[in-house]
Design a protein around this motif. Structure first.
Motif, short mmCIF file in Angstrom:
data_model
loop_
_atom_site.label_atom_id
_atom_site.label_comp_id
_atom_site.label_asym_id
_atom_site.label_seq_id
_atom_site.Cartn_x
_atom_site.Cartn_y
_atom_site.Cartn_z
N THR A 1 42.80 34.37 29.19
CA THR A 1 42.67 35.29 30.34
C THR A 1 41.26 35.27 30.91
OG1 THR A 1 44.37 36.73 29.39
CG2 THR A 1 42.98 37.68 31.09
N LEU A 2 40.27 35.32 30.04
CA LEU A 2 38.88 35.31 30.51
C LEU A 2 38.53 33.99 31.20
CD1 LEU A 2 37.00 37.05 27.56
CD2 LEU A 2 37.83 38.05 29.69
N GLY B 1 33.51 43.03 31.52
CA GLY B 1 34.33 44.21 31.77
C GLY B 1 35.79 43.97 31.44
N ALA B 2 36.29 42.77 31.77
CA ALA B 2 37.68 42.45 31.48
C ALA B 2 37.92 42.41 29.97
CB ALA B 2 38.04 41.12 32.12
N LYS B 3 36.96 41.90 29.24
CA LYS B 3 37.13 41.83 27.79
C LYS B 3 37.25 43.22 27.18
CE LYS B 3 35.14 39.69 23.66
NZ LYS B 3 34.04 38.84 23.14
N LYS B 4 36.44 44.16 27.66
CA LYS B 4 36.54 45.53 27.17
C LYS B 4 37.88 46.15 27.54
CE LYS B 4 31.57 46.51 27.17
NZ LYS B 4 30.48 47.38 27.73
N ALA B 5 38.36 45.84 28.76
CA ALA B 5 39.64 46.38 29.19
C ALA B 5 40.79 45.83 28.34
CB ALA B 5 39.87 46.04 30.66
N LEU B 6 40.70 44.57 27.95
CA LEU B 6 41.73 43.97 27.10
C LEU B 6 41.68 44.55 25.68
CD1 LEU B 6 41.42 40.26 28.27
CD2 LEU B 6 43.29 41.84 28.77
N GLN B 7 40.48 44.83 25.20
CA GLN B 7 40.35 45.46 23.89
C GLN B 7 40.97 46.85 23.88
OE1 GLN B 7 36.12 45.20 23.34
NE2 GLN B 7 36.21 43.19 22.34
N GLU B 8 40.90 47.54 25.02
CA GLU B 8 41.54 48.85 25.13
C GLU B 8 43.04 48.76 24.93
OE1 GLU B 8 40.35 51.93 25.56
OE2 GLU B 8 38.28 51.23 25.39
N ILE B 9 43.61 47.62 25.27
CA ILE B 9 45.06 47.45 25.15
C ILE B 9 45.45 47.32 23.68
CG2 ILE B 9 47.05 46.04 25.75
CD1 ILE B 9 45.54 45.16 28.27
N PHE C 1 44.40 47.71 33.60
CA PHE C 1 43.85 46.36 33.74
C PHE C 1 44.42 45.69 34.99
CE2 PHE C 1 44.21 41.77 32.87
CZ PHE C 1 42.88 41.47 32.64
N GLU C 2 45.72 45.85 35.22
CA GLU C 2 46.34 45.26 36.40
C GLU C 2 45.79 45.87 37.69
OE1 GLU C 2 50.85 44.29 38.06
OE2 GLU C 2 50.55 45.80 36.50
N LYS C 3 45.56 47.17 37.67
CA LYS C 3 45.03 47.85 38.86
C LYS C 3 43.61 47.39 39.17
CE LYS C 3 44.15 52.46 40.75
NZ LYS C 3 44.24 53.93 40.49
N THR C 4 42.82 47.17 38.13
CA THR C 4 41.42 46.81 38.32
C THR C 4 41.25 45.36 38.76
OG1 THR C 4 40.76 48.42 36.64
CG2 THR C 4 39.15 46.71 37.22
N TYR C 5 42.03 44.44 38.19
CA TYR C 5 41.79 43.02 38.40
C TYR C 5 42.91 42.30 39.16
CZ TYR C 5 38.14 43.82 34.91
OH TYR C 5 37.05 44.30 34.25
N GLY C 6 44.03 42.99 39.37
CA GLY C 6 45.19 42.32 39.96
C GLY C 6 44.98 41.82 41.37
N ALA C 7 44.26 42.57 42.20
CA ALA C 7 44.11 42.19 43.60
C ALA C 7 43.28 40.91 43.76
CB ALA C 7 43.46 43.34 44.39
N LYS C 8 42.22 40.80 43.00
CA LYS C 8 41.32 39.64 43.14
C LYS C 8 41.74 38.45 42.26
CE LYS C 8 37.15 42.26 44.35
NZ LYS C 8 35.75 42.54 43.96
N TRP C 9 42.25 38.74 41.09
CA TRP C 9 42.56 37.65 40.16
C TRP C 9 43.97 37.82 39.58
CZ3 TRP C 9 37.91 40.54 39.47
CH2 TRP C 9 36.78 39.94 40.04
N PRO C 10 44.98 37.67 40.41
CA PRO C 10 46.36 37.89 39.97
C PRO C 10 46.80 36.92 38.86
CG PRO C 10 46.30 36.84 42.13
CD PRO C 10 44.91 37.27 41.84
N LYS C 11 46.30 35.69 38.86
CA LYS C 11 46.70 34.73 37.82
C LYS C 11 46.23 35.19 36.43
CE LYS C 11 46.95 30.56 40.68
NZ LYS C 11 46.42 29.17 40.87
N ALA C 12 45.03 35.76 36.40
CA ALA C 12 44.52 36.25 35.12
C ALA C 12 45.34 37.43 34.63
CB ALA C 12 43.05 36.65 35.27
N VAL C 13 45.70 38.32 35.55
CA VAL C 13 46.47 39.51 35.18
C VAL C 13 47.87 39.12 34.72
CG1 VAL C 13 47.50 41.64 36.05
CG2 VAL C 13 45.13 41.06 36.62
N LYS C 14 48.47 38.12 35.35
CA LYS C 14 49.82 37.71 34.98
C LYS C 14 49.89 37.16 33.55
CE LYS C 14 52.49 35.37 37.73
NZ LYS C 14 53.68 36.25 37.67
#
Length: 418
Positions: free
Chosen positions: A271-272, A282-290, A306-319
């Motif tokens: 994902t990263l 920031g994404a790594k901390k958000a994934l650790q929260e999961i 996580f989807e709300k924060t990163y989905g608009a700019k990086w949809p492939k990572a969120v998927k």
């Protein structure tokens, strides 16, 4: 025991006084054990006599002195000798006393035989054994490079026997699966070592199977799993693996009832990689929260955040997270004490970190069989240090079908109900 000691604390033969004391103590204990063994053997057969009333089994002095290399150093022993006049009715030959402590062929303890391959596997070349170990053991007996060559042949036989053992008597409730890429000469350039490790109902971890496969393909994994099933392996309750589709496709074919758990270490790395470096902390901390959430409900909320924060700019990572959310959160359906073990394939990865070090040093083995045998032997030695999963008593309940909510047991199967 009196010994001359030099000013630097060493004895005339170059060893320290404490080493000499340890060796002398080991020699005396070994001699006493051999005497006790012979005395017990003779006493047990004291009633067996010939026609003249003479005993058929008696003492007969001692064998010639023999130096035996032990973990306490090289010690000289004189094994007691037995005169056994009994005749074996089957073969018609004289019976012989054979010491279980010190067999006639023994020149080094089994512990030393274990040390030699481990030193080789951990990076010491066979030619360095004599100068390295002679300083510690006081003797070079049995430490030649030829000894290691013979042992490598035994490794291959041990690995072959391991691959054919019966699995029907062992129940693996959880399994980890991973394909490990090493610098060893397997059959194909893109081959890897397929590893299957499991947790028994008593909570202990064990290597189940290990073979070479091509690119972690579904066919390679299916061959390994089908072979395990043929030898009696039951379907695990939960299988943990990375994102390689080959394993999951093979698991669905061979053990369709097993649940799937994706490794969070691999998932986070993938994902990263799909995010810019500026967003990765920031994404790594958000994934650790999961995966550190209190329960599955909170984990799903963290996924939504996580989807709300990163989905608009990086949809492939969120998927990469949302498409596999059920398999990423499967561990929440099991005891909370087991979560730390089930979230990743770390039990395999940590073990093979040492294997990678050794294969890097050796720069490959001479043949596929020798390569796999070398890896197998190192994993086998590491297995002795694997600790059981937390709360091992809950593993049997998992197999029995007990239900867990928020990591807590809420329903006991009838067979285990008090």
């Amino acid at each position: 025991m009196l010994s001359v000691v030099n000013d630097d604390g060493t004895t005339p033969n170059g060893f320290s006084l404490i080493d000499e004391i340890v060796r002398e103590g080991a020699r005396r204990m070994l001699a006493a054990a051999l005497e006790a063994e012979v005395n017990a053997y003779i006493a047990e057969l004291a009633d067996q006599r010939d026609e003249q009333g003479h005993r058929l089994v008696v003492r007969n002095g001692h064998h010639q002195p023999r130096r035996v290399t032990t973990s306490a150093g090289a010690v000289e022993v004189m094994a007691p000798r037995v005169n056994d006049k009994r005749i074996d009715e089957t073969t018609g030959e004289r019976k012989r006393f054979s010491s279980a402590i010190l067999p006639p062929w023994c020149r080094k303890s089994p512990r030393i035989s274990e040390v030699l391959p481990l030193l080789y596997l951990h990076g010491l070349s066979s030619g360095d054994f004599v100068p390295a170990l002679e300083q510690f053991l006081g003797s070079a007996a049995g430490l030649s490079p030829a000894t290691v060559i013979r042992l490598t042949q035994q490794w291959q036989a041990d690995h072959a026997a391991f691959g054919e053992r019966d699995l029907s008597a062992t129940d693996y409730v959880y399994v980890w699966a991973d394909g490990i890429h090493l610098r060893i000469r397997l059959r194909e350039v893109k081959s890897c070592v397929l590893v299957l490790m499991g947790v028994r109902t008593d909570g202990s971890k064990e290597l189940i199977a290990m073979s070479d496969g091509y690119r972690e393909s579904a066919d390679s994994w299916a061959d390994l799993l089908r072979d395990c099933a043929r030898r009696g392996m039951r379907a695990p309750v939960l299988a943990v693996g990375d994102g390689a589709r080959g394993f999951w496709n093979a698991l669905r074919e061979v053990f369709p009832e097993a649940r799937h758990q994706r490794c969070w270490v691999h998932k986070i790395a993938n994902t990263l990689d799909a995010l810019p470096k500026s967003a990765q902390p920031g994404a790594k901390k958000a994934l650790q929260e999961i995966y550190n959430a209190e329960d599955k409900q909170y984990a799903l909320k963290a996924v939504a955040a996580f989807e709300k924060t990163y989905g608009a700019k990086w949809p492939k990572a969120v998927k990469k997270i949302t498409d596999d959310v059920d398999e990423l959160l499967a561990f929440y359906h099991f005891p909370a004490e087991h979560w730390i073990h089930l979230r990743t394939t770390n039990p395999i990865e940590s073990t093979f970190a040492t294997v990678r070090l050794r294969t890097k040093i050796t720069k490959g083995a001479g043949s596929p069989a020798a390569a796999l045998a070398m890896v197998f032997k190192l994993v086998e030695s590491a297995q002795q240090r694997w600790r059981a999963v937390n709360a091992p008593h809950l593993v049997a309940l998992v197999r029995a079908g007990a239900r867990f909510e928020r990591g807590q047991l809420v329903e006991r199967p009838k067979a285990h109900a008090a």
